[in-house]
Write a protein that holds these residues in place. Structure first.
Motif, PDB file in Angstrom:
ATOM      1  N   VAL A  71       0.873  -1.172   0.000  1.00  0.00           N
ATOM      2  CA  VAL A  71       0.000   0.000   0.000  1.00  0.00           C
ATOM      3  C   VAL A  71       0.908   1.218   0.000  1.00  0.00           C
ATOM      4  N   TRP A  72       0.759   2.067  -1.012  1.00  0.00           N
ATOM      5  CA  TRP A  72       1.651   3.198  -1.197  1.00  0.00           C
ATOM      6  C   TRP A  72       0.921   4.527  -1.075  1.00  0.00           C
ATOM      7  N   HIS A  73       1.644   5.526  -0.557  1.00  0.00           N
ATOM      8  CA  HIS A  73       1.148   6.903  -0.610  1.00  0.00           C
ATOM      9  C   HIS A  73       1.456   7.409  -2.020  1.00  0.00           C
ATOM     10  N   ASP A  74       0.449   7.324  -2.853  1.00  0.00           N
ATOM     11  CA  ASP A  74       0.616   7.575  -4.288  1.00  0.00           C
ATOM     12  C   ASP A  74       0.089   8.968  -4.620  1.00  0.00           C
ATOM     13  N   VAL A  75       0.916   9.954  -4.362  1.00  0.00           N
ATOM     14  CA  VAL A  75       0.479  11.348  -4.426  1.00  0.00           C
ATOM     15  C   VAL A  75      -0.056  11.720  -5.803  1.00  0.00           C
ATOM     16  N   ASN A  76       0.588  11.275  -6.862  1.00  0.00           N
ATOM     17  CA  ASN A  76       0.230  11.747  -8.201  1.00  0.00           C
ATOM     18  C   ASN A  76      -0.480  10.702  -9.052  1.00  0.00           C
ATOM     19  N   MET A  82      -0.451   5.708 -12.596  1.00  0.00           N
ATOM     20  CA  MET A  82       0.472   4.681 -12.130  1.00  0.00           C
ATOM     21  C   MET A  82       0.260   4.477 -10.633  1.00  0.00           C
ATOM     22  N   VAL A  83       0.122   3.209 -10.234  1.00  0.00           N
ATOM     23  CA  VAL A  83       0.085   2.893  -8.809  1.00  0.00           C
ATOM     24  C   VAL A  83       1.519   2.680  -8.364  1.00  0.00           C
ATOM     25  N   ASN A  84       2.090   3.695  -7.704  1.00  0.00           N
ATOM     26  CA  ASN A  84       3.485   3.597  -7.271  1.00  0.00           C
ATOM     27  C   ASN A  84       3.701   4.475  -6.049  1.00  0.00           C
ATOM     28  N   ASN A  85       4.906   4.439  -5.526  1.00  0.00           N
ATOM     29  CA  ASN A  85       5.203   5.064  -4.240  1.00  0.00           C
ATOM     30  C   ASN A  85       5.775   6.467  -4.455  1.00  0.00           C
ATOM     31  N   THR A  86       4.922   7.399  -4.870  1.00  0.00           N
ATOM     32  CA  THR A  86       5.411   8.750  -5.135  1.00  0.00           C
ATOM     33  C   THR A  86       5.464   9.624  -3.895  1.00  0.00           C
ATOM     34  N   GLY A  87       4.832   9.183  -2.797  1.00  0.00           N
ATOM     35  CA  GLY A  87       4.836  10.006  -1.590  1.00  0.00           C
ATOM     36  C   GLY A  87       6.224  10.338  -1.085  1.00  0.00           C
ATOM     37  N   PRO A  88       7.086   9.319  -0.804  1.00  0.00           N
ATOM     38  CA  PRO A  88       8.430   9.612  -0.321  1.00  0.00           C
ATOM     39  C   PRO A  88       9.311  10.303  -1.361  1.00  0.00           C
ATOM     40  N   LEU A  89       8.915  10.272  -2.640  1.00  0.00           N
ATOM     41  CA  LEU A  89       9.726  10.878  -3.684  1.00  0.00           C
ATOM     42  C   LEU A  89       9.457  12.370  -3.841  1.00  0.00           C
ATOM     43  N   GLN A  90       8.429  12.851  -3.160  1.00  0.00           N
ATOM     44  CA  GLN A  90       8.148  14.277  -3.240  1.00  0.00           C
ATOM     45  C   GLN A  90       9.227  15.073  -2.500  1.00  0.00           C
ATOM     46  N   VAL A  91       9.335  16.338  -2.819  1.00  0.00           N
ATOM     47  CA  VAL A  91      10.286  17.231  -2.140  1.00  0.00           C
ATOM     48  C   VAL A  91       9.504  18.411  -1.568  1.00  0.00           C
ATOM     49  N   PRO A  92       9.360  18.460  -0.210  1.00  0.00           N
ATOM     50  CA  PRO A  92       9.786  17.449   0.774  1.00  0.00           C
ATOM     51  C   PRO A  92       8.911  16.201   0.697  1.00  0.00           C
ATOM     52  N   PRO A  93       9.341  15.060   1.299  1.00  0.00           N
ATOM     53  CA  PRO A  93       8.564  13.825   1.215  1.00  0.00           C
ATOM     54  C   PRO A  93       7.171  13.980   1.817  1.00  0.00           C
ATOM     55  N   ALA A  94       6.191  13.335   1.198  1.00  0.00           N
ATOM     56  CA  ALA A  94       4.847  13.317   1.759  1.00  0.00           C
ATOM     57  C   ALA A  94       4.807  12.385   2.966  1.00  0.00           C
ATOM     58  N   VAL A 197       1.779 -15.332  -5.027  1.00  0.00           N
ATOM     59  CA  VAL A 197       1.468 -14.116  -5.772  1.00  0.00           C
ATOM     60  C   VAL A 197       2.023 -12.923  -5.010  1.00  0.00           C
ATOM     61  N   ILE A 198       2.752 -12.058  -5.705  1.00  0.00           N
ATOM     62  CA  ILE A 198       3.335 -10.866  -5.083  1.00  0.00           C
ATOM     63  C   ILE A 198       2.863  -9.630  -5.839  1.00  0.00           C
ATOM     64  N   ASN A 199       3.107  -8.483  -5.242  1.00  0.00           N
ATOM     65  CA  ASN A 199       2.852  -7.195  -5.893  1.00  0.00           C
ATOM     66  C   ASN A 199       1.387  -6.988  -6.254  1.00  0.00           C
ATOM     67  N   ILE A 200       0.499  -7.266  -5.300  1.00  0.00           N
ATOM     68  CA  ILE A 200      -0.891  -6.830  -5.402  1.00  0.00           C
ATOM     69  C   ILE A 200      -0.932  -5.467  -4.721  1.00  0.00           C
ATOM     70  N   ASN A 201      -0.874  -4.410  -5.499  1.00  0.00           N
ATOM     71  CA  ASN A 201      -0.535  -3.086  -4.985  1.00  0.00           C
ATOM     72  C   ASN A 201      -1.728  -2.131  -4.984  1.00  0.00           C
ATOM     73  N   PHE A 202      -1.793  -1.326  -3.928  1.00  0.00           N
ATOM     74  CA  PHE A 202      -2.830  -0.307  -3.778  1.00  0.00           C
ATOM     75  C   PHE A 202      -2.178   1.063  -3.635  1.00  0.00           C
ATOM     76  N   GLY A 203      -2.841   2.081  -4.173  1.00  0.00           N
ATOM     77  CA  GLY A 203      -2.413   3.459  -3.965  1.00  0.00           C
ATOM     78  C   GLY A 203      -3.477   4.244  -3.217  1.00  0.00           C
ATOM     79  N   ILE A 204      -3.039   5.072  -2.271  1.00  0.00           N
ATOM     80  CA  ILE A 204      -3.931   5.990  -1.564  1.00  0.00           C
ATOM     81  C   ILE A 204      -3.218   7.333  -1.444  1.00  0.00           C
ATOM     82  N   ARG A 205      -3.956   8.382  -1.194  1.00  0.00           N
ATOM     83  CA  ARG A 205      -3.326   9.684  -0.991  1.00  0.00           C
ATOM     84  C   ARG A 205      -4.250  10.565  -0.173  1.00  0.00           C
ATOM     85  N   LEU A 206      -3.683  11.609   0.406  1.00  0.00           N
ATOM     86  CA  LEU A 206      -4.472  12.638   1.043  1.00  0.00           C
ATOM     87  C   LEU A 206      -5.289  13.355  -0.034  1.00  0.00           C
TER      88      LEU A 206
END
Length: 214
Positions: A71-76, A82-94, A197-206
């Motif tokens: 489960v990723w903080h998927d800001v964008n 794309m369901v991915n982990n963009t939260g920590p990649l933000q500047v500053p991190p989400a 089975v791996i990588n059953i991925n979810f994205g959420i964001r504020l």
């Protein structure tokens, strides 16, 4: 073997606890090529007559598998699909994902919750270990606590206050890891075969999380 009654056979050396015996007598007690053992590896009793050749005292095992994901903080996610982990990649991190998220594993044949697990807000990883293979499951992401055995219809897509779903993706090989299923409802159907089975991925964001300020 001399003719007689009350014979039984016990199979041993089961590989491990994650390889249970197959169900007994699924095709009927006398069916050929059919497991004759119970959960302990023991057959029922049978009789032997003079000159009889018995060839169908069979046992089968199958290996339990694991299903896992993130489960990723998927800001964008709503912008790049794309369901991915963009939260920590933000500047500053989400911020990290919220506390109290749960993943539910539903057997689509029975329509009931089989497993539930809390998701670590630090890692976002979830695991369902030692589940049956060759079943189609549905995985739900929500903040609501429900008992095992509850019907699928009782699972809401509610997240902690201020958070919203941004998509989900079955990126298990050989599926394409990129993209999203295009539906932001916090659930995904997962056909499971004989392998984990791996990588059953979810994205959420504020809500409104496309903009990060520092």
């Amino acid at each position: 073997m001399p003719p007689g009654t009350g014979y039984y056979i016990t199979f041993s050396n089961q590989p491990d606890v994650n390889a249970p015996w197959t169900l007994q007598n699924v095709g009927g007690a006398g069916a050929a090529n059919n497991s004759k053992v119970d959960a302990t590896g023991k057959t029922g009793t049978f009789s032997v007559t003079e000159g009889q050749n018995i060839t169908n005292i069979d046992a089968g095992i199958y290996r339990l598998i694991n299903l896992s994901g993130n489960v990723w903080h998927d800001v964008n996610a709503l912008n790049d699909n794309m369901v991915n982990n963009t939260g920590p990649l933000q500047v500053p991190p989400a911020s990290a994902i919220p506390v109290g998220l749960r993943a539910y594993l539903v057997n689509t044949t029975t329509g009931l919750i089989e497993r539930s697990t809390l998701i670590s807000s630090a890692t976002g990883v979830f695991n369902f270990n030692n589940i049956n293979p060759n079943i189609t499951y549905r995985v739900y992401l929500t903040s609501v606590n429900l008992p095992i055995g509850s019907p699928e219809s009782s699972i809401p897509s509610i997240l902690p206050s201020g958070w919203e779903h941004t998509g989900q993706k079955n990126a298990n090989p050989p599926n394409n890891p990129a993209g999203s299923d295009g539906i932001n409802d916090g659930r995904i159907t997962v056909p499971v075969g004989a392998n984990s089975v791996i990588n059953i991925n979810f994205g959420i964001r504020l809500s409104g999380g496309d903009v990060v300020s520092g």
